[in-house]
Design an enzyme around this catalytic site. Structure first.
Site, PDB file in Angstrom:
ATOM      1  N   LYS A 288     -15.714  -1.755   3.105  1.00 38.90           N
ATOM      2  CA  LYS A 288     -14.731  -2.339   1.878  1.00 38.90           C
ATOM      3  C   LYS A 288     -15.971  -2.970   0.907  1.00 38.90           C
ATOM      4  CE  LYS A 288     -10.285  -3.544   3.798  1.00 38.90           C
ATOM      5  NZ  LYS A 288      -9.588  -4.863   4.397  1.00 38.90           N
TER       6      LYS A 288
ATOM      7  N   GLU B 252       0.798  -1.297   0.053  1.00 37.79           N
ATOM      8  CA  GLU B 252      -0.033   0.025   0.029  1.00 37.79           C
ATOM      9  C   GLU B 252       0.747   1.316   0.044  1.00 37.79           C
ATOM     10  OE1 GLU B 252      -3.185  -0.101   3.032  1.00 37.79           O
ATOM     11  OE2 GLU B 252      -3.947  -1.795   1.934  1.00 37.79           O
TER      12      GLU B 252
ATOM     13  N   ARG C  73      -8.805  -1.625  -0.648  1.00 40.35           N
ATOM     14  CA  ARG C  73      -8.072  -2.973  -0.440  1.00 40.35           C
ATOM     15  C   ARG C  73      -6.373  -2.486  -0.902  1.00 40.35           C
ATOM     16  NH1 ARG C  73     -11.677  -6.908   0.870  1.00 40.35           N
ATOM     17  NH2 ARG C  73      -9.822  -7.494   2.098  1.00 40.35           N
TER      18      ARG C  73
HETATM   19  P1  PGA Z   1      -6.498  -5.986   2.813  1.00 39.70           P
HETATM   20  O1  PGA Z   1      -5.845  -5.157   3.620  1.00 39.70           O
HETATM   21  O2  PGA Z   1      -7.108  -5.336   1.705  1.00 39.70           O
HETATM   22  O3  PGA Z   1      -5.194  -6.824   2.225  1.00 39.70           O
HETATM   23  O4  PGA Z   1      -7.538  -7.047   3.503  1.00 39.70           O
HETATM   24  C1  PGA Z   1      -6.564  -3.844   4.195  1.00 39.70           C
HETATM   25  C2  PGA Z   1      -6.974  -3.848   5.536  1.00 39.70           C
HETATM   26  O5  PGA Z   1      -6.720  -4.941   6.424  1.00 39.70           O
HETATM   27  O6  PGA Z   1      -7.647  -2.863   6.123  1.00 39.70           O
HETATM   28 ZN    ZN Z   2      -7.868  -3.965   8.072  1.00 42.98          ZN
END
Ligand code: PGA
Ligand code: ZN
Length: 438
Positions: free
Chosen positions: A353, A218, A382
């Site tokens: 999400k 990220e 994500r």
């Molecule tokens: P992920 O991570 O998209 O790999 O689930 C983001 C989060 O955990 O907030």
């Molecule tokens: Zn998370």
């Protein structure tokens, strides 16, 4: 009103070079709305199912051709001709067509691609910005619940500085150390502060001997640190070095993502990077409470595992009165799980999400429920993302108050930060800005 004339779908690649679904929705006006579906790495067990072509050799079994075919063969014939203004009707149809509780038949990636692409096409057909269209849909929904309408509102960003866990090769047990510029008075001011802080964190890391300061999935720095507290100290030092007061002007918000180091067989949290291998739920709560004592922390995500409801209630009883406790893997944007959290006083904020649930309407369900229970909401990207910036518009349209996109590096992240800059400009100098910690 305009109707849906066609759907196209294709396989494209996300920020990790993994296949994902892109959908084009073609309106009767000729407008084409497009959406690309994101994908997680530290996914929760209760998330809607992302279909991958495990039985096909291309892309090592990670292809999404089945989901693409589901859009064109199974979804398109059932939804072509619908009134574009009826997003709830479209989503209800998608949910019924899939017919499973977790979108495992058509795939949440197929369903979400259609749901979001149609929202884009509708906005274009109406000649509106996406956030304006989504804000109307959102306010229609609020009206049904007897809740006052929201103005489009710029969200406070919660930004990744240091990455660990599954996002950076297991260098650190916890997944992300994020920062919130709590005292910023506008989104663009918040962003400027964040960029300054991010640079300073990099400088501090280099000075401390982390010669190659590479970034994780990220965009956060991924150094090999001793433990989470070292990361908290570095970020606090950066706040001070920028002339800001920790806890007042800027604060820390870890995403512990404890699920990925929880061992359900033993019932303990096993933090391998630090060799802290046998913490039960109560001891994990103690650890987190200790962090909250010693560092300027205002928000903690996934401090406990996705089914550790008792632990979550204990953590909330201990810290919920003075900080935000965000459920990501715990709630997975699902209304039923959020309802349980409200009843059991587990957490006080919801991570949102879109691909954890699969349609725009169900995302609104989660947001409305959170709102009516006094839970806060953080719209989130994500770890696997693309140039698609829909969540920027979503966060503004629903006045969610906070957004979590990752760091201020890598273009799949900046696509959203930049979209927010454009929205702020469109809203004008008096653009409402959420300051949940101000
Ligand atoms: P992920 O991570 O998209 O790999 O689930 C983001 C989060 O955990 O907030
Ligand atoms: Zn998370």
């Amino acid at each position: 009103m305009a109707t849906l004339m066609g759907l196209k779908a294709r396989q494209v690649l996300d920020s990790r070079g993994r296949p994902t679904v892109e959908v084009d929705a073609i309106a009767s006006t000729g407008a084409i709305g497009r959406a690309i579906v994101p994908s997680g790495a530290s996914t929760g067990r209760h998330e809607a199912i992302e279909l991958r072509d495990a039985d096909r050799p291309r892309y090592g079994g990670l292809g999404v051709m089945q989901a693409v075919e589901n859009v064109t063969r199974h979804i398109a014939p059932e939804v072509i001709g619908i009134d574009l203004d009826d997003q709830p009707g479209l989503d209800a149809r998608l949910i019924a067509l899939d017919g499973t509780p977790n979108k495992s038949r058509l795939g949440a990636n197929a369903v979400l691609g259609v749901s979001l692409a149609v929202a884009h096409a509708t906005a274009l057909a109406r000649g509106e910005e996406l956030f304006v269209h989504l804000n109307r849909l959102w306010n229609n929904r609020l009206a049904k619940e007897g809740i006052q309408p929201d103005l489009p509102t710029m969200p406070m960003p919660m930004v990744n500085m240091i990455s660990g866990g599954l996002h950076a090769g297991g260098n650190l047990d916890i997944q992300d150390v994020l920062l919130i510029p709590t005292a910023a008075t506008s989104y663009s001011e918040a962003l400027e502060q964040i960029v300054r802080l991010y640079r300073v964190v990099g400088t501090i890391l280099r000075k401390a001997g982390h010669e190659s300061v590479l970034v994780g999935d990220e965009g956060g720095y991924g150094p090999r640190l001793r433990d989470a507290e070292e990361a908290f100290r570095i970020v606090t030092e950066a706040i001070v070095a920028c002339g800001l007061e920790p806890g007042r002007d800027a604060a820390i918000a870890p995403d512990v993502a404890s699920n990925h180091f929880f061992d359900p067989a033993r019932g303990t949290y096993r933090m391998k990077a630090t060799g802290d291998l046998d913490r039960d739920s109560a001891a994990m709560v103690d650890l987190i409470a200790g962090w909250a004592e010693r560092y300027p922390i205002v928000s903690i995500e996934d401090g406990l595992a996705e089914d550790d409801w008792e632990g979550w209630s204990a953590l909330t009883a201990r810290l919920g009165g003075r900080m935000q406790l965000v459920g990501d893997d715990l709630f997975t944007t699902q209304e039923a799980r959020i309802r349980r959290g409200i009843e059991q006083k587990a957490g006080n904020a919801v991570l949102i999400k879109v691909n954890q649930v699969g349609t725009l309407t169900e995302t609104f369900d989660a947001l409305v429920l959170a709102r009516s229970a006094g839970f806060r909401a953080v719209v989130s990207a994500r770890s696997g993302e693309t140039e698609d910036a829909t969540i920027a518009d979503l966060a503004v349209a629903t006045a969610a108050g906070q957004i979590k996109i990752g760091s201020v590096a890598r273009s799949e992240r900046l696509a959203k930060y930049n979209r927010l800059l454009r929205i702020e400009e469109a809203l004008g100098p008096d653009a409402p800005f959420a300051r949940p910690f101000g």
